[in-house]
Design a protein around this motif. Structure first.
Motif, PDB file in Angstrom:
ATOM      1  N   LYS A 127       0.848  -1.186   0.000  1.00 41.26           N
ATOM      2  CA  LYS A 127       0.000   0.000   0.000  1.00 41.26           C
ATOM      3  C   LYS A 127       0.884   1.236   0.000  1.00 41.26           C
ATOM      4  N   ASP A 128       0.482   2.237  -0.760  1.00 42.95           N
ATOM      5  CA  ASP A 128       1.255   3.476  -0.838  1.00 42.95           C
ATOM      6  C   ASP A 128       1.177   4.202   0.490  1.00 42.95           C
ATOM      7  N   ASN A 129       2.281   4.201   1.231  1.00 42.37           N
ATOM      8  CA  ASN A 129       2.338   4.884   2.522  1.00 42.37           C
ATOM      9  C   ASN A 129       3.131   6.182   2.432  1.00 42.37           C
ATOM     10  N   GLY A 130       3.137   6.754   1.236  1.00 41.14           N
ATOM     11  CA  GLY A 130       3.874   7.998   1.044  1.00 41.14           C
ATOM     12  C   GLY A 130       3.165   9.164   1.702  1.00 41.14           C
ATOM     13  N   SER A 131       3.539  10.366   1.289  1.00 36.62           N
ATOM     14  CA  SER A 131       2.976  11.555   1.899  1.00 36.62           C
ATOM     15  C   SER A 131       1.477  11.609   1.651  1.00 36.62           C
ATOM     16  N   THR A 132       0.735  12.024   2.650  1.00 42.60           N
ATOM     17  CA  THR A 132      -0.715  12.103   2.529  1.00 42.60           C
ATOM     18  C   THR A 132      -1.180  13.519   2.830  1.00 42.60           C
TER      19      THR A 132
ATOM     20  N   SER B 161     -22.976  14.414   0.884  1.00 38.36           N
ATOM     21  CA  SER B 161     -23.261  15.716   0.279  1.00 38.36           C
ATOM     22  C   SER B 161     -22.051  16.631   0.331  1.00 38.36           C
ATOM     23  N   ALA B 162     -20.932  16.155   0.856  1.00 35.79           N
ATOM     24  CA  ALA B 162     -19.702  16.955   0.956  1.00 35.79           C
ATOM     25  C   ALA B 162     -18.646  16.361   0.034  1.00 35.79           C
ATOM     26  N   LYS B 163     -17.934  17.225  -0.676  1.00 37.72           N
ATOM     27  CA  LYS B 163     -16.916  16.768  -1.610  1.00 37.72           C
ATOM     28  C   LYS B 163     -15.777  16.041  -0.895  1.00 37.72           C
ATOM     29  N   ALA B 164     -15.169  15.098  -1.615  1.00 36.16           N
ATOM     30  CA  ALA B 164     -14.008  14.385  -1.073  1.00 36.16           C
ATOM     31  C   ALA B 164     -12.715  15.140  -1.342  1.00 36.16           C
ATOM     32  N   ASN B 165     -12.756  16.138  -2.231  1.00 30.91           N
ATOM     33  CA  ASN B 165     -11.572  16.951  -2.566  1.00 30.91           C
ATOM     34  C   ASN B 165     -10.384  16.095  -3.004  1.00 30.91           C
ATOM     35  N   VAL B 166     -10.647  15.188  -3.924  1.00 31.07           N
ATOM     36  CA  VAL B 166      -9.587  14.300  -4.409  1.00 31.07           C
ATOM     37  C   VAL B 166      -8.764  14.992  -5.493  1.00 31.07           C
ATOM     38  N   ASP B 167      -7.600  14.433  -5.749  1.00 30.82           N
ATOM     39  CA  ASP B 167      -6.749  14.865  -6.854  1.00 30.82           C
ATOM     40  C   ASP B 167      -7.129  14.005  -8.063  1.00 30.82           C
ATOM     41  N   ASP B 168      -7.689  14.632  -9.124  1.00 30.65           N
ATOM     42  CA  ASP B 168      -8.203  13.831 -10.230  1.00 30.65           C
ATOM     43  C   ASP B 168      -7.118  13.026 -10.936  1.00 30.65           C
TER      44      ASP B 168
ATOM     45  N   ASP C 291      -7.244   8.983 -11.394  1.00 28.42           N
ATOM     46  CA  ASP C 291      -7.081   8.328 -12.697  1.00 28.42           C
ATOM     47  C   ASP C 291      -6.029   7.229 -12.655  1.00 28.42           C
ATOM     48  N   SER C 292      -4.918   7.498 -11.971  1.00 27.91           N
ATOM     49  CA  SER C 292      -3.798   6.545 -11.985  1.00 27.91           C
ATOM     50  C   SER C 292      -3.982   5.396 -11.001  1.00 27.91           C
ATOM     51  N   LYS C 293      -4.672   5.640  -9.880  1.00 27.47           N
ATOM     52  CA  LYS C 293      -4.741   4.621  -8.830  1.00 27.47           C
ATOM     53  C   LYS C 293      -6.092   3.916  -8.714  1.00 27.47           C
ATOM     54  N   ILE C 294      -7.154   4.546  -9.228  1.00 28.63           N
ATOM     55  CA  ILE C 294      -8.482   3.947  -9.098  1.00 28.63           C
ATOM     56  C   ILE C 294      -9.075   3.572 -10.451  1.00 28.63           C
TER      57      ILE C 294
ATOM     58  N   TYR D   1     -10.837   4.888  -0.916  1.00 27.30           N
ATOM     59  CA  TYR D   1     -10.072   5.854  -0.124  1.00 27.30           C
ATOM     60  C   TYR D   1      -8.675   5.316   0.188  1.00 27.30           C
ATOM     61  N   SER D   2      -8.567   4.011   0.393  1.00 26.75           N
ATOM     62  CA  SER D   2      -7.278   3.414   0.754  1.00 26.75           C
ATOM     63  C   SER D   2      -6.265   3.506  -0.378  1.00 26.75           C
ATOM     64  N   LEU D   3      -6.742   3.678  -1.604  1.00 21.79           N
ATOM     65  CA  LEU D   3      -5.846   3.690  -2.755  1.00 21.79           C
ATOM     66  C   LEU D   3      -5.215   5.054  -3.015  1.00 21.79           C
ATOM     67  N   ILE D   4      -5.764   6.110  -2.402  1.00 21.15           N
ATOM     68  CA  ILE D   4      -5.270   7.457  -2.683  1.00 21.15           C
ATOM     69  C   ILE D   4      -4.767   8.128  -1.401  1.00 21.15           C
ATOM     70  N   SER D   5      -4.049   9.234  -1.580  1.00 22.88           N
ATOM     71  CA  SER D   5      -3.423   9.897  -0.427  1.00 22.88           C
ATOM     72  C   SER D   5      -3.947  11.307  -0.183  1.00 22.88           C
ATOM     73  N   THR D   6      -4.756  11.844  -1.089  1.00 27.92           N
ATOM     74  CA  THR D   6      -5.292  13.197  -0.926  1.00 27.92           C
ATOM     75  C   THR D   6      -6.816  13.148  -0.931  1.00 27.92           C
ATOM     76  N   TYR D   7      -7.431  13.508   0.194  1.00 30.57           N
ATOM     77  CA  TYR D   7      -8.888  13.509   0.275  1.00 30.57           C
ATOM     78  C   TYR D   7      -9.337  14.156   1.584  1.00 30.57           C
ATOM     79  N   THR D   8     -10.649  14.408   1.664  1.00 25.42           N
ATOM     80  CA  THR D   8     -11.282  14.941   2.876  1.00 25.42           C
ATOM     81  C   THR D   8     -12.379  13.988   3.310  1.00 25.42           C
TER      82      THR D   8
END
Length: 546
Positions: free
Chosen positions: A228-233, A368-375, A379-382, A526-533
């Motif tokens: 699992k990517d444990n890099g900067s979050t 009803s609240a955005k996840a604020n993901v990095d598109d 694209d690359s991880k999901i 959510y586990s696949l990405i590092s930027t979200y709310t």
């Protein structure tokens, strides 16, 4: 006895009163124990020390111990260690059922008066109560030492403790990884894990990994797991609480009036005068007349599991004396869905049973609240390898902005409905000379899914995949989410309506476990990405009057 120090751990066995166990270690209210070649974890509060002559009796106290009560008890200061944006509940008693007296933010310094069974009695700013000890950490001072002055015994424990790591199932889109009961291809298949599923690896040997996922323990081939990517979050967590003017018992009784369902297998009993044996087979009883109730125990004080019809044939297992004085037959009953018991309904209603689980807490995620993901990350991880959905993250983000809906919830919905981007409707159907697309299965009715779904898309003007993603999001938002039922918990239970009207209404499903079954896919994304709310809305109910 559980597989890990948590109520979410798999139950490995049940110990009767008086069972003698060997305690290997104790931490945060849990004891690691061993008994009869079975090893696991139990709540420390249900263990008591065995008094032996060697250990001393009430008449053989140690002189040093006699002196201790005369000494002034010492207090220590600790600080609250929770994620930024969240808070720690201060309760009236050392239990999650205690009334919440206040909330402490991350970094708050508290005075610990005592500690027992994983709970600390604390005092701060004239507020006194109990908090979970696991969310308190020691304050490092020059007198107490620094990170370079660690206790040797603690170092030793860290080396001895087995470490569990999280990994991701890495198989092709649309396929799955077999999870088996034993580390062998001949082992029984316990579950099939989809690509991207996050698992906890406990050990690894001979090409097999022992894993836990969704409270299920088993083995998978190590070659299909990746780190699992444990890099900067860049993760933001916000929690809000909504207080309802209902007790949990009030809410449970409201729900029971509409006959909530469960796929849990209950023991079932029928009163002896409800059936007759028409053949020589004493295990086959026929129901006499309609309206007889099948119950979860031998007596009318047990909950109703189902109502039977005249002529039904039941397989009798045993006969017992009931609590009401009648004899009752225990019978096999194979119906998939039955009426849920009051106890099980109350369990699924109680947020305290789920809020401390990374996975199950997502039933309180505000959709009803955005996840604020990095598109680009999405694209690359999901979405990579997900058919027509590949590279479409920006469309989901646009949909989230336009209609106020969590983009990962939309993605989860689309992945499910399109078979990971491979369905016919998702890839385009020609209607009146135009290609139309439908990413959420909207208007696709059973028996005519492709034609009816394509017709809906044509009338909606979904002539590109992006238009289908964005336009379909409007349809999804207009349902439960815009109606204020913007968490999975509220979709299932609708506590707002229950509080206002005293009735159970506008509920998405009758299954008491529905909300808990929807969160796994969202958690995996959510586990696949590092930027979200993460924005949580957690219901709280009134404490039952004593």
């Amino acid at each position: 006895m559980r597989s890990k120090a948590s109520t979410s751990g798999t139950i490995k066995g049940k110990l009767t009163a008086g069972t003698v166990v060997t305690v290997l270690s104790e931490k945060n209210g849990w004891s690691q124990i061993k008994t009869n070649n079975l090893e696991g974890y139990v709540s420390s509060e249900y263990l008591t020390r065995i008094t032996t002559p060697e250990n001393g009796t009430d008449d053989q106290t140690d002189p040093e111990e006699d002196k201790q009560p005369e000494e002034t008890p010492t207090t220590v200061e600790k600080k609250v260690n929770v994620q930024a944006g969240s808070s720690l509940n201060v309760r009236s008693t050392a239990s999650t059922s205690g009334v919440i007296k206040g909330k402490l933010t991350a970094g708050t310094v508290v005075t610990v008066l005592s500690e027992k069974n994983g709970w600390s009695q604390i005092k701060t700013n004239n507020l006194e109560g109990y908090v979970s000890s696991e969310y308190l950490t020691s304050i490092t001072t020059p007198e107490n030492g620094t990170d370079d002055q660690t206790d040797q015994e603690e170092d030793k424990q860290s080396e001895e403790a087995p470490t569990a790591v999280e990994k991701i199932v890495n198989v092709q889109a649309g396929s799955s990884l077999n999870m088996r009961a034993t580390p062998s291809t001949s082992g029984t298949i316990l579950s099939k894990l989809a690509a991207g599923t996050v698992v906890t690896v406990q050990s690894e040997e001979n090409g097999w990994s022992k894993i836990i996922v969704n409270n299920l323990e088993g083995y998978v081939s190590t070659e299909y797991l990746t780190a699992k990517d444990n890099g900067s979050t860049n993760v933001t967590i916000n929690k809000s609480y909504v207080n309802y003017n209902l007790t949990l018992e009030d809410m449970t009784n409201i729900q029971l009036k509409v006959n909530p369902q469960t796929d849990t297998k209950y023991d079932t009993y029928i009163r002896e005068d409800a059936i007759v044996f028409k053949t020589s087979d004493s295990t086959k009883g026929t129901v006499l007349g309609s309206g007889w109730r099948l119950r979860g125990g031998a007596g009318t004080d047990y909950s109703v599991v189902s109502t039977l019809t005249s002529g039904q044939v039941l397989t009798v297992v045993s006969k017992v004396k009931g609590t009401d004085g009648y004899y009752w037959y225990k019978v096999d009953y194979s119906q998939a869905w039955v009426s849920a018991s009051k106890e099980d309904t109350a369990y699924y209603l109680n947020p305290d049973n789920f809020i401390n689980s990374d996975i199950q807490s997502l039933q309180f995620l505000k959709l009803s609240a955005k996840a604020n993901v990095d598109d680009k990350e999405v694209d690359s991880k999901i979405l990579a390898g997900k058919g027509i959905l590949a590279g479409k993250a920006s469309a989901f983000v646009t949909a989230a902005n336009a209609y106020g809906i969590n983009e990962l919830y939309l993605i989860s919905h689309a992945l499910l409905e399109t078979g990971n981007g491979t369905s016919t409707l998702a890839n385009g159907v020609e209607v009146n000379g135009k290609m139309v697309y439908n990413m959420y299965g909207i208007g696709a009715y059973d028996g005519s899914a492709i034609s009816s779904g394509a017709e809906y898309a044509y009338n909606a003007g979904w002539f590109t995949p992006e238009a289908a993603i964005i336009g379909g999001a409007k349809f999804i938002a207009q349902g439960y989410i815009n109606a204020g039922q913007d968490t999975l918990y509220k979709m299932r239970w609708n506590p707002d309506a229950a509080e206002k009207t005293g009735t159970a209404t506008h509920q998405y499903a009758s299954d008491i476990g529905w909300a808990t079954k929807q969160v796994n896919q969202i958690y995996n994304l959510y586990s696949l990405i590092s930027t979200y709310t993460l924005n949580y809305e957690i219901p709280t109910y009134q404490v039952n009057a004593k």
